[in-house]
Each structure stands twice: as C-alpha cells, then as structure tokens.
Design an enzyme around this catalytic site. Structure first.
Site, mmCIF file in Angstrom:
data_model
loop_
_atom_site.group_PDB
_atom_site.id
_atom_site.type_symbol
_atom_site.label_atom_id
_atom_site.label_comp_id
_atom_site.label_asym_id
_atom_site.label_seq_id
_atom_site.Cartn_x
_atom_site.Cartn_y
_atom_site.Cartn_z
ATOM 1 N N ASP A 4 -3.732 0.094 54.299
ATOM 2 C CA ASP A 4 -3.088 0.665 53.122
ATOM 3 C C ASP A 4 -1.599 0.787 53.391
ATOM 4 O O ASP A 4 -1.160 0.795 54.546
ATOM 5 C CB ASP A 4 -3.677 2.035 52.783
ATOM 6 C CG ASP A 4 -3.094 2.603 51.485
ATOM 7 O OD1 ASP A 4 -3.248 1.940 50.444
ATOM 8 O OD2 ASP A 4 -2.473 3.671 51.505
ATOM 9 N N SER A 5 -0.842 0.900 52.308
ATOM 10 C CA SER A 5 0.602 1.078 52.467
ATOM 11 C C SER A 5 0.951 2.449 53.016
ATOM 12 O O SER A 5 2.055 2.657 53.509
ATOM 13 C CB SER A 5 1.303 0.869 51.121
ATOM 14 O OG SER A 5 0.831 1.813 50.177
ATOM 15 N N HIS A 26 -4.210 6.526 46.042
ATOM 16 C CA HIS A 26 -3.666 7.883 46.121
ATOM 17 C C HIS A 26 -4.235 8.777 45.016
ATOM 18 O O HIS A 26 -4.336 9.995 45.170
ATOM 19 C CB HIS A 26 -2.141 7.873 45.964
ATOM 20 C CG HIS A 26 -1.383 7.329 47.134
ATOM 21 N ND1 HIS A 26 -1.378 5.998 47.456
ATOM 22 C CD2 HIS A 26 -0.590 7.941 48.050
ATOM 23 C CE1 HIS A 26 -0.610 5.805 48.518
ATOM 24 N NE2 HIS A 26 -0.120 6.968 48.898
ATOM 25 N N GLU A 69 2.131 11.947 48.633
ATOM 26 C CA GLU A 69 2.679 11.773 49.976
ATOM 27 C C GLU A 69 3.602 12.926 50.363
ATOM 28 O O GLU A 69 3.998 13.037 51.522
ATOM 29 C CB GLU A 69 3.351 10.408 50.103
ATOM 30 C CG GLU A 69 2.358 9.286 49.849
ATOM 31 C CD GLU A 69 2.590 8.050 50.678
ATOM 32 O OE1 GLU A 69 3.702 7.891 51.209
ATOM 33 O OE2 GLU A 69 1.648 7.246 50.795
ATOM 34 N N CYS A 80 -5.427 -0.840 48.934
ATOM 35 C CA CYS A 80 -4.146 -0.640 48.248
ATOM 36 C C CYS A 80 -4.132 -1.588 47.068
ATOM 37 O O CYS A 80 -4.255 -2.801 47.244
ATOM 38 C CB CYS A 80 -2.990 -0.930 49.197
ATOM 39 S SG CYS A 80 -1.349 -0.899 48.433
ATOM 40 N N ASN A 81 -4.006 -1.041 45.862
ATOM 41 C CA ASN A 81 -4.005 -1.885 44.678
ATOM 42 C C ASN A 81 -2.807 -2.832 44.652
ATOM 43 O O ASN A 81 -2.932 -3.988 44.277
ATOM 44 C CB ASN A 81 -4.005 -1.016 43.422
ATOM 45 C CG ASN A 81 -5.361 -0.425 43.113
ATOM 46 O OD1 ASN A 81 -6.080 -0.892 42.251
ATOM 47 N ND2 ASN A 81 -5.726 0.633 43.833
ATOM 48 N N SER A 82 -1.631 -2.336 45.059
ATOM 49 C CA SER A 82 -0.443 -3.183 45.064
ATOM 50 C C SER A 82 -0.609 -4.348 46.035
ATOM 51 O O SER A 82 -0.294 -5.502 45.715
ATOM 52 C CB SER A 82 0.792 -2.363 45.438
ATOM 53 O OG SER A 82 1.012 -1.325 44.514
ATOM 54 N N CYS A 95 -5.015 3.292 41.902
ATOM 55 C CA CYS A 95 -4.229 3.453 43.130
ATOM 56 C C CYS A 95 -5.030 4.412 43.997
ATOM 57 O O CYS A 95 -5.523 5.433 43.497
ATOM 58 C CB CYS A 95 -2.839 4.012 42.827
ATOM 59 S SG CYS A 95 -1.865 4.412 44.308
#
Length: 263
Positions: A11-12, A186, A152, A74-76, A184
């Site tokens: 993940d990012s 998150h 975050e 991570c969707n992005s 996402c």
C-alpha cells in the site's frame, strides 16, 4: 509456488492495514509481509505514471522476498499497475477494484452505485471500466482527497472531518445511490462519519472484498495453510518506522509490533 511463503501486501501508506487485518481475519494461519510506501504517500494526488513507478519498485521487492501472492491494497496503485503486475510477476496478483465492483453489483437494488476514491483513481476511470460489464449500473464517482489526510493524521472524528464528509458526499445523496463503494483502503477507518452522513446506504469495503478474493485465489491454487499454526507478520515502510508503528497501533490496535526500514 511455496505454500509456506508469506502473502505480500503493498500500500502507499497506512490504508492497506485494513486489508491486512481483513486478510488475517480470513486466513489466520498465513504469514504476511506488508510494505507501506509512506515516504511518498499519498499516491492519490500524483500522476498515474509516477504512481506506477513507485508501486512497481515496491512490488518488485515483495516478489524478491518470495511471496506466494501479491495483494495491491491501494486503489490508486491498482489503477496504475494492475495489468503490468499480472504480466510482470510469476505469482498471482489480487487488487481492490474488481472485487468491490462485483460486490456492489450484487448489493444494489436500484442500480445507482456510488464510489468515493482518490483523485488518481477517479481520473483513471478504473471503476468505470470495472462496471463496463454491468450496464444496469449507473455509477456516480466522488473524489475525496482529504479523507486520506485525516486518516494518516489519526483523525477519525470531529467537526472538521464531518464538514468535509458532508461536502464530498452531497452529490451522491442527490444522486440517490443505494450502494457506496469505499474505493480507498483508508476509508473503512472513516466508516462512522461516512455512514452518519450518507444515511441508509449499503457500504462496500474494497478492503474486505479484496481479502475475500485473496482467500479464493489461494484456495483455488491449493496454497492455504489448512492446519493451525502461529503466523507471523512483518511490516516495512519507506518512511519513519517509529511513526508507522505509532499511527498503525492507533488505527489497528494490537496488530503491529516491529516496523522495519525499507529504502
């Protein structure tokens, strides 16, 4: 592929911890190796070409650690590298977009589905592509970039977040959706405020659906640990291990012990 090898989760940043938790809930005897690219997060505001470069670098490292499954949590990143990853690596790859789309198609009664996501995911039209085979679905997409910032920073409530959620979700309320994809990883950490604002709508967690897909893939390939054993988890970050451990423990209590530096 070695059934004894760990599952690699990328993940990012911290959002993928929701995927890691869901994977461990469904596959409690599996070892997990998690890599969070926190030094370069968030990905959601970056060009897809840049996201692709960073994601492949991290995925390369996980494959070098002999994982038996790659999970792009991570969707992005899924939007940027999924096709490349499936061609590039000798292990199966699971991502978060298609499983969530399939669940939303099954859940919706009216066909009006919403997805909230980062700017990068929205721009990529990945969810539009995922619903291409479901013409009965009317998709409404809303980018919610500040949600990642709140998570975050460890903020999951309060008036500022509530005001932000009301602004982001208003177009989806006007569209009268009956199903909402948390696009996402998150965002499941903000389920409380999202549910409060959006009302009586079915929420689809991309994290939960991704974990179900991981279970299905490993089972199909005969790579699941079927007998009880003590599993291990390793966490790597490109950023500060201490910061990752502190925030990770706050968001996912009891999940994280030691965090290692990756560069």
């Amino acid at each position: 592929m070695n059934p004894q090898a760990p599952i690699g989760i990328f993940d990012s940043g911290f959002g993928g911890l929701t995927v890691a938790r869901a994977v461990l809930d469904q596959l409690p005897y599996e070892d997990v190796l998690y890599l969070g690219d926190t030094a370069r997060a968030p990905y959601g505001e970056k060009p897809l070409a840049e996201v692709r470069e960073y994601a492949l670098e991290c995925l390369d490292h996980l494959v070098e650690q002999d994982v038996k499954l790659l999970v792009i949590a991570c969707n992005s990143a899924s939007s940027a590298v999924l096709r490349d990853a499936r061609e590039r690596y000798p292990v199966p790859v699971v991502e978060v977009i298609l499983p969530a789309a399939r669940r939303a198609v099954a859940a919706t009664g009216t066909g009006r589905v919403g997805v909230i996501c980062t700017e990068a995911t929205a721009t990529s039209l990945s969810y539009d592509d995922a619903f291409a085979a479901a013409p009965q679905v009317e998709l409404h997409t809303a980018a919610c970039p500040r949600f990642v910032e709140f998570v975050e920073a460890g903020i999951t409530g309060g008036p500022e977040l509530l005001a932000c959620a009301e602004e982001y979700l208003k177009p989806l309320q006007v569209a009268d959706i009956d199903t909402l994809i948390l696009g996402c990883t998150h965002y499941p950490l903000l389920t409380g405020v999202i549910s409060y604002v959006i009302g009586d709508v079915t929420l689809v967690s991309s994290a939960e659906e991704c974990a179900k897909e991981a279970y299905a893939v490993l089972t199909r390939l005969g790579l699941v640990h079927e007998t009880p054993r003590r599993s291990s988890t390793r966490f790597l970050t490109t950023g500060s291990p201490d910061q990752f451990a502190r925030l990770g423990q706050r968001l996912m209590p009891g999940m994280i012990n030691i965090v290692e530096q990756f560069s």
